[in-house]
Design a protein around this motif. Sequence first.
Motif, PDB file in Angstrom:
ATOM      1  N   UNK A  14      -3.928   6.882 100.205  1.00 58.32           N
ATOM      2  CA  UNK A  14      -5.012   6.976 101.184  1.00 58.32           C
ATOM      3  C   UNK A  14      -4.448   6.984 102.596  1.00 58.32           C
ATOM      4  N   UNK A  15      -5.137   7.661 103.532  1.00 60.25           N
ATOM      5  CA  UNK A  15      -4.778   7.519 104.947  1.00 60.25           C
ATOM      6  C   UNK A  15      -5.364   6.217 105.496  1.00 60.25           C
ATOM      7  N   UNK A  16      -4.999   5.885 106.720  1.00 56.87           N
ATOM      8  CA  UNK A  16      -5.618   4.736 107.396  1.00 56.87           C
ATOM      9  C   UNK A  16      -6.993   5.189 107.878  1.00 56.87           C
ATOM     10  N   UNK A  17      -8.079   4.517 107.472  1.00 57.37           N
ATOM     11  CA  UNK A  17      -9.413   4.994 107.846  1.00 57.37           C
ATOM     12  C   UNK A  17      -9.735   4.727 109.307  1.00 57.37           C
ATOM     13  N   UNK A  18     -10.666   5.526 109.825  1.00 59.45           N
ATOM     14  CA  UNK A  18     -11.194   5.314 111.167  1.00 59.45           C
ATOM     15  C   UNK A  18     -12.294   4.257 111.060  1.00 59.45           C
ATOM     16  N   UNK A  19     -12.180   3.117 111.754  1.00 61.35           N
ATOM     17  CA  UNK A  19     -13.158   2.046 111.607  1.00 61.35           C
ATOM     18  C   UNK A  19     -14.559   2.404 112.109  1.00 61.35           C
ATOM     19  N   UNK A  20     -14.680   3.513 112.851  1.00 59.80           N
ATOM     20  CA  UNK A  20     -15.993   3.907 113.370  1.00 59.80           C
ATOM     21  C   UNK A  20     -16.853   4.572 112.304  1.00 59.80           C
ATOM     22  N   UNK A  21     -16.248   4.900 111.153  1.00 57.88           N
ATOM     23  CA  UNK A  21     -16.982   5.628 110.119  1.00 57.88           C
ATOM     24  C   UNK A  21     -16.846   4.935 108.780  1.00 57.88           C
ATOM     25  N   UNK A  22     -17.886   5.086 107.923  1.00 51.68           N
ATOM     26  CA  UNK A  22     -17.808   4.482 106.599  1.00 51.68           C
ATOM     27  C   UNK A  22     -17.061   5.349 105.587  1.00 51.68           C
ATOM     28  N   UNK A  23     -16.424   6.436 106.051  1.00 54.34           N
ATOM     29  CA  UNK A  23     -15.703   7.341 105.163  1.00 54.34           C
ATOM     30  C   UNK A  23     -14.211   7.001 105.191  1.00 54.34           C
ATOM     31  N   UNK A  24     -13.530   7.243 104.081  1.00 55.49           N
ATOM     32  CA  UNK A  24     -12.136   6.806 103.963  1.00 55.49           C
ATOM     33  C   UNK A  24     -11.126   7.901 104.280  1.00 55.49           C
ATOM     34  N   UNK A  25     -11.586   9.114 104.544  1.00 54.87           N
ATOM     35  CA  UNK A  25     -10.667  10.197 104.845  1.00 54.87           C
ATOM     36  C   UNK A  25     -10.172  10.888 103.580  1.00 54.87           C
ATOM     37  N   UNK A  26      -9.478  12.016 103.778  1.00 52.09           N
ATOM     38  CA  UNK A  26      -8.966  12.789 102.646  1.00 52.09           C
ATOM     39  C   UNK A  26      -7.842  12.018 101.967  1.00 52.09           C
ATOM     40  N   UNK A  27      -8.022  11.723 100.679  1.00 56.92           N
ATOM     41  CA  UNK A  27      -7.018  10.952  99.958  1.00 56.92           C
ATOM     42  C   UNK A  27      -6.668  11.605  98.626  1.00 56.92           C
ATOM     43  N   UNK A  28      -5.658  11.072  97.967  1.00 55.95           N
ATOM     44  CA  UNK A  28      -5.128  11.620  96.708  1.00 55.95           C
ATOM     45  C   UNK A  28      -5.356  10.597  95.604  1.00 55.95           C
ATOM     46  N   UNK A  29      -6.021  11.017  94.538  1.00 53.45           N
ATOM     47  CA  UNK A  29      -6.405  10.082  93.488  1.00 53.45           C
ATOM     48  C   UNK A  29      -6.044  10.636  92.118  1.00 53.45           C
ATOM     49  N   UNK A  30      -5.087   9.988  91.451  1.00 51.21           N
ATOM     50  CA  UNK A  30      -4.808  10.359  90.050  1.00 51.21           C
ATOM     51  C   UNK A  30      -5.873   9.720  89.180  1.00 51.21           C
ATOM     52  N   UNK A  31      -6.676  10.559  88.545  1.00 51.94           N
ATOM     53  CA  UNK A  31      -7.796  10.065  87.756  1.00 51.94           C
ATOM     54  C   UNK A  31      -7.392   9.614  86.370  1.00 51.94           C
ATOM     55  N   UNK A  32      -8.376   9.105  85.638  1.00 47.26           N
ATOM     56  CA  UNK A  32      -8.122   8.583  84.309  1.00 47.26           C
ATOM     57  C   UNK A  32      -7.725   9.692  83.334  1.00 47.26           C
ATOM     58  N   UNK A  33      -8.047  10.958  83.696  1.00 46.32           N
ATOM     59  CA  UNK A  33      -7.680  12.097  82.843  1.00 46.32           C
ATOM     60  C   UNK A  33      -6.304  12.659  83.175  1.00 46.32           C
ATOM     61  N   UNK A  34      -5.624  12.074  84.173  1.00 50.33           N
ATOM     62  CA  UNK A  34      -4.288  12.529  84.550  1.00 50.33           C
ATOM     63  C   UNK A  34      -4.273  13.552  85.666  1.00 50.33           C
TER      64      UNK A  34
END
Length: 400
Positions: free
Chosen positions: A245-265
Amino acid sequence: MRVRITYDCDVLVIGGGIVGLSTAYAITRAAPGTRVTVLEKEPGPARHQTGRNSGVIHSGIYYRPGSLKARYAVRGAAEMVKFCAEYGIPHAVTGKLIVATDRAELPRLHALVQRGRENGIPVRELGASQIAEYEPEVRGLAAIHVGTTGICDFVAVARQLAHGSGAEIRYGTRVVRVDRRPERGVAVLTAAGDVVRGRVMVNCAGLQCDEIARLTGDDPDMRIVPFRGEYYELARPELVRGLVYPVPDPAFPFLGVHLTRGIDGGVHVGPNAVPALAREGYGWGTVRPRELGSTLAWPGSWQIARRHWRYGAGELRRSLSKRAFTEAVGRLLPGVSEGDLVPTAAGVRAQAVLRDGTLVDDFLIREGARTVHVLNAPSPAATASLPIGREVARRALTAL
């Protein structure tokens, strides 16, 4: 002469996402014998926010200490892992990295370390060279590792909650009218012309929750403003081991573009956050004039636009330009190319916005006569769904 009313249930839950189903589950666990009916307009459970997120069990590191989000996410993450293990639902505790790629982000990263510790979350601080221990292809100036973050199949969790609740669940049942009488209860009319009567109503309608509140006669004093999150799938999933994950901007409730390896691989990349042109607007081609008009008529929407147009312009650019989206990902993962990003299903976040343009940051639950309304439950609501369900159930049972 006293009129005798025949009730179809004691508690009528509107919405078959993970929060509605967790509420039904919690009610029947806390008060066996309580009759619960869940009405869901889709043909199955978890078709919107629950089934279209990145599948992350959040640690609770981002949320203000003492807030409902912080308390419920920390507690909910541990409970979700236990629930998945008990019922054989695919899950893993993977940990995640939050990576600073710019010097301006370093103070925010250090603030997250402090916030994590205040919330009781174990955090390891990493220098630039230590990032490769976890993610060899990721680059940054510094990072933190959060060990309690995980992944799971939230749709399978929702199905298990539905089954375990023992509630009557009516799929394909859209509510078009609500008649609430404080001395008697609540009756709803469905699109098929059926009437369902309950002593108490719980509104867990997600993207439609403010509409349901108004049908009930309660003024929620907020509006759901839908934000679409667009995702890509990584064609070379070997570039990422876990969650980044990137460091989020505290002014927004969104976490920014991130990379997530899901349960399906597979590895999901995203989401961005752009205004949707419909409550369930999963693409630019879906426009519903009445819903768009409701968003534009709300003063808070214009306040958001005035305050945050620069941020919004960047998100819009990443939506319309794959190159711009790739550049955003490349700050974390320099080896990524446009060809590595394959479009996949989008999600829509039901974000509550107040009249003055405030983006509601915490979970928001309000009560009326014989009603409980869940008016803001975006991420990390799936993670926190078990404790949220218990809290909503407590209020509903008190109203009984």
